[in-house]
Write a protein that holds these residues in place. Structure first.
Motif, PDB file in Angstrom:
ATOM      1  N   ALA A  22       0.836  -1.207   0.000  1.00 46.29           N
ATOM      2  CA  ALA A  22       0.000   0.000   0.000  1.00 46.29           C
ATOM      3  C   ALA A  22       0.871   1.257   0.000  1.00 46.29           C
ATOM      4  O   ALA A  22       0.595   2.224  -0.717  1.00 46.29           O
ATOM      5  CB  ALA A  22      -0.933   0.000   1.207  1.00 46.29           C
ATOM      6  N   ALA A  23       1.925   1.244   0.811  1.00 42.96           N
ATOM      7  CA  ALA A  23       2.831   2.400   0.867  1.00 42.96           C
ATOM      8  C   ALA A  23       3.484   2.628  -0.489  1.00 42.96           C
ATOM      9  O   ALA A  23       3.623   3.763  -0.950  1.00 42.96           O
ATOM     10  CB  ALA A  23       3.885   2.176   1.946  1.00 42.96           C
ATOM     11  N   GLU A  24       3.871   1.545  -1.145  1.00 49.34           N
ATOM     12  CA  GLU A  24       4.499   1.656  -2.466  1.00 49.34           C
ATOM     13  C   GLU A  24       3.529   2.266  -3.473  1.00 49.34           C
ATOM     14  O   GLU A  24       3.891   3.155  -4.246  1.00 49.34           O
ATOM     15  CB  GLU A  24       4.940   0.270  -2.943  1.00 49.34           C
ATOM     16  CG  GLU A  24       5.574   0.266  -4.323  1.00 49.34           C
ATOM     17  CD  GLU A  24       5.884  -1.133  -4.801  1.00 49.34           C
ATOM     18  OE1 GLU A  24       7.018  -1.357  -5.247  1.00 49.34           O
ATOM     19  OE2 GLU A  24       4.994  -2.008  -4.749  1.00 49.34           O
ATOM     20  N   MET A  25       2.280   1.803  -3.452  1.00 52.73           N
ATOM     21  CA  MET A  25       1.291   2.284  -4.416  1.00 52.73           C
ATOM     22  C   MET A  25       0.992   3.765  -4.232  1.00 52.73           C
ATOM     23  O   MET A  25       0.720   4.480  -5.192  1.00 52.73           O
ATOM     24  CB  MET A  25       0.003   1.465  -4.286  1.00 52.73           C
ATOM     25  CG  MET A  25       0.140   0.012  -4.711  1.00 52.73           C
ATOM     26  SD  MET A  25      -1.349  -0.956  -4.371  1.00 52.73           S
ATOM     27  CE  MET A  25      -2.494  -0.260  -5.560  1.00 52.73           C
ATOM     28  N   TRP A  26       1.022   4.235  -2.975  1.00 50.30           N
ATOM     29  CA  TRP A  26       0.708   5.646  -2.707  1.00 50.30           C
ATOM     30  C   TRP A  26       1.956   6.524  -2.642  1.00 50.30           C
ATOM     31  O   TRP A  26       1.879   7.714  -2.386  1.00 50.30           O
ATOM     32  CB  TRP A  26      -0.098   5.754  -1.415  1.00 50.30           C
ATOM     33  CG  TRP A  26      -1.567   5.963  -1.663  1.00 50.30           C
ATOM     34  CD1 TRP A  26      -2.269   7.135  -1.555  1.00 50.30           C
ATOM     35  CD2 TRP A  26      -2.519   4.987  -2.091  1.00 50.30           C
ATOM     36  NE1 TRP A  26      -3.588   6.934  -1.881  1.00 50.30           N
ATOM     37  CE2 TRP A  26      -3.772   5.625  -2.216  1.00 50.30           C
ATOM     38  CE3 TRP A  26      -2.451   3.621  -2.394  1.00 50.30           C
ATOM     39  CZ2 TRP A  26      -4.929   4.957  -2.622  1.00 50.30           C
ATOM     40  CZ3 TRP A  26      -3.598   2.953  -2.797  1.00 50.30           C
ATOM     41  CH2 TRP A  26      -4.817   3.615  -2.909  1.00 50.30           C
ATOM     42  N   GLY A  27       3.124   5.935  -2.854  1.00 54.81           N
ATOM     43  CA  GLY A  27       4.352   6.716  -2.834  1.00 54.81           C
ATOM     44  C   GLY A  27       4.718   7.226  -1.461  1.00 54.81           C
ATOM     45  O   GLY A  27       5.259   8.326  -1.316  1.00 54.81           O
ATOM     46  N   ILE A  28       4.406   6.427  -0.412  1.00 57.22           N
ATOM     47  CA  ILE A  28       4.686   6.817   0.967  1.00 57.22           C
ATOM     48  C   ILE A  28       5.860   5.994   1.500  1.00 57.22           C
ATOM     49  O   ILE A  28       5.972   4.807   1.201  1.00 57.22           O
ATOM     50  CB  ILE A  28       3.451   6.573   1.859  1.00 57.22           C
ATOM     51  CG1 ILE A  28       2.252   7.363   1.332  1.00 57.22           C
ATOM     52  CG2 ILE A  28       3.735   6.940   3.315  1.00 57.22           C
ATOM     53  CD1 ILE A  28       0.945   6.978   1.985  1.00 57.22           C
ATOM     54  N   GLU A  29       6.719   6.611   2.277  1.00 59.03           N
ATOM     55  CA  GLU A  29       7.831   5.893   2.890  1.00 59.03           C
ATOM     56  C   GLU A  29       7.267   4.798   3.804  1.00 59.03           C
ATOM     57  O   GLU A  29       6.443   5.060   4.672  1.00 59.03           O
ATOM     58  CB  GLU A  29       8.700   6.855   3.699  1.00 59.03           C
ATOM     59  CG  GLU A  29      10.008   6.255   4.188  1.00 59.03           C
ATOM     60  CD  GLU A  29      10.988   6.008   3.049  1.00 59.03           C
ATOM     61  OE1 GLU A  29      11.730   5.010   3.143  1.00 59.03           O
ATOM     62  OE2 GLU A  29      10.997   6.802   2.091  1.00 59.03           O
ATOM     63  N   TYR A  30       7.702   3.566   3.579  1.00 54.09           N
ATOM     64  CA  TYR A  30       7.164   2.421   4.321  1.00 54.09           C
ATOM     65  C   TYR A  30       7.350   2.567   5.827  1.00 54.09           C
ATOM     66  O   TYR A  30       6.437   2.319   6.611  1.00 54.09           O
ATOM     67  CB  TYR A  30       7.827   1.134   3.817  1.00 54.09           C
ATOM     68  CG  TYR A  30       7.392  -0.126   4.529  1.00 54.09           C
ATOM     69  CD1 TYR A  30       6.052  -0.353   4.856  1.00 54.09           C
ATOM     70  CD2 TYR A  30       8.328  -1.113   4.865  1.00 54.09           C
ATOM     71  CE1 TYR A  30       5.649  -1.515   5.487  1.00 54.09           C
ATOM     72  CE2 TYR A  30       7.933  -2.280   5.493  1.00 54.09           C
ATOM     73  CZ  TYR A  30       6.597  -2.482   5.807  1.00 54.09           C
ATOM     74  OH  TYR A  30       6.212  -3.636   6.434  1.00 54.09           O
ATOM     75  N   SER A  31       8.542   2.994   6.254  1.00 55.84           N
ATOM     76  CA  SER A  31       8.812   3.136   7.687  1.00 55.84           C
ATOM     77  C   SER A  31       7.895   4.182   8.316  1.00 55.84           C
ATOM     78  O   SER A  31       7.415   4.014   9.446  1.00 55.84           O
ATOM     79  CB  SER A  31      10.278   3.508   7.922  1.00 55.84           C
ATOM     80  OG  SER A  31      10.599   4.726   7.261  1.00 55.84           O
ATOM     81  N   THR A  32       7.634   5.266   7.589  1.00 55.82           N
ATOM     82  CA  THR A  32       6.726   6.311   8.079  1.00 55.82           C
ATOM     83  C   THR A  32       5.315   5.763   8.225  1.00 55.82           C
ATOM     84  O   THR A  32       4.635   6.010   9.231  1.00 55.82           O
ATOM     85  CB  THR A  32       6.708   7.512   7.112  1.00 55.82           C
ATOM     86  OG1 THR A  32       8.026   8.056   7.010  1.00 55.82           O
ATOM     87  CG2 THR A  32       5.744   8.593   7.598  1.00 55.82           C
TER      88      THR A  32
END
Length: 229
Positions: A22-32
């Protein structure tokens, strides 16, 4: 292979993702994103996440968060374009330093398109369930043994593999070793995959194929079961 059933979230598998995907799809840092799911970070975002949990759009299985796409839209709004987000992440991986052995792993956005439709469907499954559910599936719904739970925790925490990569690794081992999970073999491969910086189901399957080719003379693989490898 029997159909996987996702019990916690009442959404189609195609609309459920692990936190990493999900983080990858939305361009969000996974750790964040992980910290926000744990209640840390910007208050407004954390409150939206809690509301989604209450409404059954975010579930947790062991240490793995599963997210419905609807929750991502409500928390972060529309992504700048799913394909673009994924392409941006892939590009970052291409431009980052890797172990010399990683140069033969396909990391472009056409990898999934090159795979047969049935394999793509299986990729969606592996990206939508937790490693606990994967093992339960292979045990016909039986409870995951403490020893197997410990292996999952080690892969997620010590080796820091994302859940969908853990799924590929565990499935590959189970099909290779007659449904057994020899931890020495698992940890050896996990260490290798961590050094390769494998970050997606597609990359993990490509690497599993290499492992399969290297070991095919030592094991009797049931062809229909390992068709995605």
């Amino acid at each position: 292979m029997k159909k996987f059933v996702q019990c916690e979230l009442t959404f189609p598998l195609s609309q459920i993702h692990t936190a990493a995907r999900a983080a990858e799809m939305w361009g969000i840092e996974y750790s964040t994103f992980k910290n926000q799911l744990k209640g840390k970070g910007k208050k407004e975002t954390v409150e939206k996440i809690e509301k989604c949990k209450e409404r059954g759009m975010i579930a947790k299985d062991g240490r793995v968060f599963l997210i419905a796409e609807q929750a991502m839209y409500e928390i972060y709004g529309s992504p700048k374009g799913k394909n673009q987000c994924i392409e941006d992440v892939k590009s970052k991986k291409l431009n980052s330093p890797h172990d010399e052995n990683t140069k033969n792993i396909p990391r472009d956005n056409t990898l999934k398109e090159q795979l047969p439709s049935k394999v793509q469907e299986h990729i969606q499954v592996l990206s939508s369930i937790s490693p606990y559910k994967l093992i339960e599936h292979y045990q016909n719904g039986g409870k995951v043994a403490p020893a197997d739970q410990k292996i999952i925790e080690e892969l997620l925490n010590k080796y820091q593999l994302i859940p969908e990569v853990v799924n590929v690794l565990l499935e590959f081992i189970m099909l290779t070793y007659n449904r057994k999970l020899p931890k020495e073999v698992i940890y050896k491969i996990a260490g290798h995959w961590k050094r390769l910086k494998i970050q997606s189901v597609e990359e993990a399957i490509q690497q599993a194929k290499k492992n399969f080719k290297e070991q095919k003379n030592n094991f009797n693989f049931p062809p229909k079961e390992v068709s995605h490898f």
